[in-house]
Design a protein around this motif. Structure first.
Motif, PDB file in Angstrom:
ATOM      1  N   ASP A 684      34.412  43.472  -5.425  1.00  0.00           N
ATOM      2  CA  ASP A 684      33.105  43.384  -4.779  1.00  0.00           C
ATOM      3  C   ASP A 684      33.255  43.387  -3.260  1.00  0.00           C
ATOM      4  N   ASP A 685      32.235  43.897  -2.579  1.00  0.00           N
ATOM      5  CA  ASP A 685      32.148  43.784  -1.131  1.00  0.00           C
ATOM      6  C   ASP A 685      31.191  42.635  -0.827  1.00  0.00           C
ATOM      7  N   PRO A 686      31.704  41.453  -0.469  1.00  0.00           N
ATOM      8  CA  PRO A 686      30.826  40.293  -0.275  1.00  0.00           C
ATOM      9  C   PRO A 686      29.941  40.411   0.956  1.00  0.00           C
ATOM     10  N   THR A 687      30.290  41.292   1.881  1.00  0.00           N
ATOM     11  CA  THR A 687      29.492  41.421   3.098  1.00  0.00           C
ATOM     12  C   THR A 687      28.153  42.074   2.812  1.00  0.00           C
ATOM     13  N   VAL A 688      28.172  43.192   2.103  1.00  0.00           N
ATOM     14  CA  VAL A 688      26.921  43.909   1.804  1.00  0.00           C
ATOM     15  C   VAL A 688      26.480  43.694   0.358  1.00  0.00           C
ATOM     16  N   LYS A 689      27.256  42.872  -0.366  1.00  0.00           N
ATOM     17  CA  LYS A 689      26.964  42.550  -1.769  1.00  0.00           C
ATOM     18  C   LYS A 689      26.904  43.807  -2.642  1.00  0.00           C
ATOM     19  N   ALA A 690      27.991  44.555  -2.579  1.00  0.00           N
ATOM     20  CA  ALA A 690      28.138  45.748  -3.421  1.00  0.00           C
ATOM     21  C   ALA A 690      29.262  45.497  -4.429  1.00  0.00           C
ATOM     22  N   PRO A 691      29.185  46.072  -5.629  1.00  0.00           N
ATOM     23  CA  PRO A 691      28.084  46.897  -6.126  1.00  0.00           C
ATOM     24  C   PRO A 691      26.867  46.039  -6.474  1.00  0.00           C
ATOM     25  N   ARG A 692      25.716  46.686  -6.567  1.00  0.00           N
ATOM     26  CA  ARG A 692      24.505  45.982  -6.976  1.00  0.00           C
ATOM     27  C   ARG A 692      24.041  46.526  -8.325  1.00  0.00           C
ATOM     28  N   ARG A 693      23.215  45.736  -8.967  1.00  0.00           N
ATOM     29  CA  ARG A 693      22.699  46.133 -10.268  1.00  0.00           C
ATOM     30  C   ARG A 693      21.743  47.319 -10.110  1.00  0.00           C
ATOM     31  N   VAL A 694      21.877  48.296 -10.990  1.00  0.00           N
ATOM     32  CA  VAL A 694      21.032  49.484 -10.957  1.00  0.00           C
ATOM     33  C   VAL A 694      19.733  49.183 -11.697  1.00  0.00           C
ATOM     34  N   PHE A 703      20.007  59.527 -16.067  1.00  0.00           N
ATOM     35  CA  PHE A 703      20.163  59.629 -17.521  1.00  0.00           C
ATOM     36  C   PHE A 703      21.217  58.646 -18.040  1.00  0.00           C
ATOM     37  N   LEU A 704      21.137  57.391 -17.545  1.00  0.00           N
ATOM     38  CA  LEU A 704      22.084  56.348 -17.935  1.00  0.00           C
ATOM     39  C   LEU A 704      21.353  55.234 -18.669  1.00  0.00           C
ATOM     40  N   GLN A 705      22.098  54.483 -19.438  1.00  0.00           N
ATOM     41  CA  GLN A 705      21.556  53.277 -20.053  1.00  0.00           C
ATOM     42  C   GLN A 705      22.671  52.255 -20.229  1.00  0.00           C
ATOM     43  N   VAL A 706      22.299  50.974 -20.164  1.00  0.00           N
ATOM     44  CA  VAL A 706      23.265  49.893 -20.335  1.00  0.00           C
ATOM     45  C   VAL A 706      23.388  49.582 -21.817  1.00  0.00           C
ATOM     46  N   ILE A 707      24.615  49.483 -22.292  1.00  0.00           N
ATOM     47  CA  ILE A 707      24.845  49.174 -23.701  1.00  0.00           C
ATOM     48  C   ILE A 707      24.335  47.760 -23.980  1.00  0.00           C
ATOM     49  N   PRO A 708      23.452  47.588 -24.952  1.00  0.00           N
ATOM     50  CA  PRO A 708      22.929  46.248 -25.264  1.00  0.00           C
ATOM     51  C   PRO A 708      24.063  45.264 -25.548  1.00  0.00           C
ATOM     52  N   GLY A 709      23.936  44.092 -24.941  1.00  0.00           N
ATOM     53  CA  GLY A 709      24.959  43.061 -25.120  1.00  0.00           C
ATOM     54  C   GLY A 709      26.099  43.151 -24.130  1.00  0.00           C
ATOM     55  N   GLN A 710      26.148  44.234 -23.315  1.00  0.00           N
ATOM     56  CA  GLN A 710      27.229  44.420 -22.348  1.00  0.00           C
ATOM     57  C   GLN A 710      26.757  44.210 -20.910  1.00  0.00           C
ATOM     58  N   GLU A 711      25.554  43.659 -20.741  1.00  0.00           N
ATOM     59  CA  GLU A 711      25.030  43.470 -19.395  1.00  0.00           C
ATOM     60  C   GLU A 711      25.899  42.489 -18.618  1.00  0.00           C
TER      61      GLU A 711
END
Length: 722
Positions: A684-694, A703-711
């Motif tokens: 993680d980049d703590p300065t700019v808080k990256a990555p961030r949640r999409v 055209f992406l999706q998060v696998i249920p239970g893997q959040e």
């Protein structure tokens, strides 16, 4: 009906009570149905002239006046040169920088220090005007300011004991040392105030999220970044016989050996990949007639992070046509020596290199005698194989392996037998010793040489094996990198010598280190920390060569996704070492050696390179027949096959990890100390808080999706959108 935001309510929340008392909305009335309305007070219209009043009130705020005042500041003509041209003396100058210190003697005499910020340079400011002094004292330390005044020489102290070196230092004719001049201030402007809520002080530690403040107030960190800049400029000049050519960052996924970062696109099912290195592009440049290529390349690998690893990093990437690996090693060695000649100093931690050629060591020797494919030549006690002299009873005590390899390492520490015994006991009980305590192949055996004890302290070996051990050590030949004194210590036994024993499986070397190699390194670091070994500040460079072409799969690295059960040790474009190794590809590829070479210094792998396979038929044979890659994966390299088939010349190259190089030259173990905005151990980049949640819209766009239970779990202060 139009609704306007309420400026009065906004400023009231920020504590501007003066404006709140003057705000017009308190006396507003419902005069016109179409008049603009404040959404904080529905149904109450703004009084005529309310907007003008609000703007006037904003113009009276501190931030507004301060910011507007920066437009009236003269451009600086004093740039902290050291020495200062005497032509500037008694003339009007304007200097900008950070306000660092204020010393008020009285209303008519106040001193301050103005810092350049990017270096140690600073100049003294003198104020004799009470109004200027009051303005100066109203500015918070560390604020950005501009000072206009007359440049004069400082008065030397009348008391000789207070005359500092700076007052007596001489400069070239026509100049004067910076420390001997000061600015007699006539006007001071605050360009940007240092917020009162920001803590500062010599002992204050800023968190990683405030990296800008870490850089501002940590002199060592700031100097490391400036040093990196200077090395970059020098490296470009030193490599001017190469053509600097940029290659794309948006590449595609190919099985080179490491995990990649994917970049989704708005074309459903398609993604770019960030390059692990410019390897394939630079080989295509060799086929393009660009005989010498260099790039300060940004590279990306999705791998487990350590102190010397980052998911994105910089490397000095080189490739040369019509050469062998030997030519590349000689050119890189020349480059490294030039760096040390330019930046090395006798009175610093970065000492100049010795003139002799870098030592050469084959992979098998490195693993057998140092227990590592990146040997640290400072560590005493080369590893010796002793399973042929170890009694059966002792073997069963130190390992449960059948037919193991048992290795020994003898290290001479600065301590008597009792001190050494206590040291090793404490080491094994420490977190650093825990991995060796839990070694599945057995804990290390240990004895301390003591002539006053039975069998001279080697009783766990027994008399016969103890004599054989001493005889074995007495016959160790002197290595090129060893001094006569070091060789004498290595071949003799003295009171307090620490002898370590460690078992491992009886298999050919394949990984980057052995259990004994890791133990030896950990003991060395612990002994340095305890003062039982003197630190060696020299940088001992060497080349490690003759790596195996292929390594058995370890279940961690993706390799080339072939069905052979092994993968290329480095990447599948590395050429065999000799014609005999070419023939081994047909009969026993795991025995083939690669024309690969690693540049190592003090246990750190700074770079690696190889001679490449320049023949398309041989490249396809290795991928298809040796690695047994699937045809669809081979098709990912069609661009490279096409380039190699166009009469591509023999070529070789190397990449130097630039972050690691700077870390070594600055004497730090972590590359984070030489990178402006590094990632932490989680990537993680703590300065700019990256990555961030999409968010959902972005997921849909690509055209992406998060696998249920893997959040991923919620971060601190994060709220999921519904």
């Amino acid at each position: 009906m139009t609704f306007l935001p309420c400026a009065g309510r906004s400023l009231l929340r920020r504590g501007n009570r003066a404006f709140a008392q003057r705000s017009s909305w308190r006396t507003s009335t419902l005069l016109l149905r179409r008049s603009p309305r404040c959404f904080h007070n529905y149904g109450r219209s703004l009084a005529p002239g309310g907007e003008t009043s609000a703007k006037q009130s904003i113009a009276e705020t501190d931030f507004w006046r301060e910011y507007r005042g920066t437009y009236n500041v003269e451009s600086p003509n004093f740039h902290f040169e050291n020495p200062v041209p005497t032509s500037l003396l008694h003339g009007q100058v304007t200097a900008v920088g950070y306000l660092k210190k204020i010393i008020r003697l009285n209303d008519a005499l106040t001193f301050a220090h103005l810092s350049k910020g990017s270096g140690p340079e600073q100049i003294q400011i003198l104020s004799r005007d009470p109004e200027t002094t009051r303005l100066l004292e109203s500015i918070r330390l560390n604020s950005a300011i501009s000072v206009n005044g007359q440049l004069r020489t400082k008065h030397k102290p009348k008391n000789p004991s207070k005359v500092r070196e700076a007052h007596t230092r001489e400069a070239e004719e026509g100049s004067i040392p910076l420390e001997q001049v000061e600015i007699h201030a006539q006007s001071i402007t605050c360009l940007n105030s240092f917020d009162k809520d920001i803590a500062y002080g010599p002992q204050h530690v800023y968190p990683p999220s405030s990296r800008h403040l870490q850089i501002r107030f940590d002199d060592n960190l700031r100097q490391s970044l400036l040093f990196r800049s200077e090395v970059t400029k020098f490296a470009r000049e030193e490599l001017k016989d190469f053509h600097e050519i940029e290659t794309p960052i948006l590449f595609k996924s190919t099985p080179e050996g490491a995990r990649e970062f994917l970049v989704p696109t708005r074309k459903a099912g398609f993604a770019y990949a960030l390059p692990q290195s410019p390897q394939q592009y630079k080989q295509m440049l060799m086929a393009s007639g660009i005989n010498r290529y260099v790039q300060f390349a940004r590279c990306f690998r999705d791998e487990d992070l350590r102190a010397d690893r980052q998911p994105e990093f910089t490397q000095i990437d080189l490739e040369m046509a019509w050469v062998t690996g030997e030519d590349v090693m000689q050119r890189v060695e020349k480059f490294v020596k030039a760096l040390y000649k330019r930046f090395g100093r006798i009175d610093t931690h970065l000492l100049p290199l010795r003139e002799k050629m870098f030592h050469r060591m084959k992979y098998d020797e490195a693993m057998s005698e140092h227990g590592s494919d990146k040997p640290d030549l400072r560590i005493p006690g080369l590893i010796q194989r002793i399973d042929h002299i170890v009694p059966e009873q002792l073997r069963k005590m130190i390992t449960s392996l059948e037919n193991p390899i048992i290795e020994a390492s003898k290290i001479r520490l600065n301590g008597d037998t009792k001190t050494v015994q206590t040291f090793f006991r404490n080491f094994m009980a420490s977190p650093e010793g825990e991995p060796f305590e839990k070694n599945v192949h057995g804990q290390p055996g240990v004895c301390v040489y003591d002539p006053s004890k039975p069998v001279e302290g080697l009783q766990i070996l027994g008399f016969e094996a103890a004599e054989q051990l001493k005889d074995l050590y007495a016959k160790i030949p002197q290595r090129e990198f060893q001094s006569s004194e070091d060789h004498e210590i290595a071949t003799s036994f003295d009171s307090g010598d620490l002898i370590l024993l460690q078992a491992r499986e009886n298999l050919p070397h394949s990984a980057g280190s052995t259990s004994m190699g890791r133990l030896r390194l950990a003991i060395y670091k612990a002994a340095i920390a305890e003062g039982l070994l003197e630190p060696d500040l020299l940088h001992h460079y060497l080349w490690v060569t003759d790596f195996p072409m292929f390594t058995l799969e370890n279940g961690v690295d993706p390799g080339q996704e072939g069905a052979a059960g092994f993968s290329a040790t480095h990447h599948p474009f590395t050429a065999p070492k000799t014609a005999a190794d070419v023939d081994l590809l047909l009969t026993d590829p795991l025995k083939a050696k690669a024309d690969h070479y690693d540049l190592v210094v003090n246990g750190v792998e700074l770079g690696g390179g190889s001679r490449r396979i320049h023949n398309v038929g041989m490249q396809k044979f290795i991928m298809r027949e040796v690695l047994q890659m699937k045809e669809e994966r081979m098709n990912d390299f069609s661009h490279l096959f096409e380039a190699l088939s166009a009469g591509c010349p023999p070529h070789a190259g190397l990449a130097i990890g630039f972050d690691r190089l700077i870390a070594v030259m600055r004497g730090t173990d972590s590359v984070r100390d030489v990178i402006a905005f590094p990632k932490n151990s989680k990537g993680d980049d703590p300065t700019v808080k990256a990555p961030r949640r999409v968010n959902k819209n972005e997921l849909g766009r690509y055209f992406l999706q998060v696998i249920p239970g893997q959040e991923a779990p919620l971060q601190e202060g994060e709220v999921l959108e519904r």
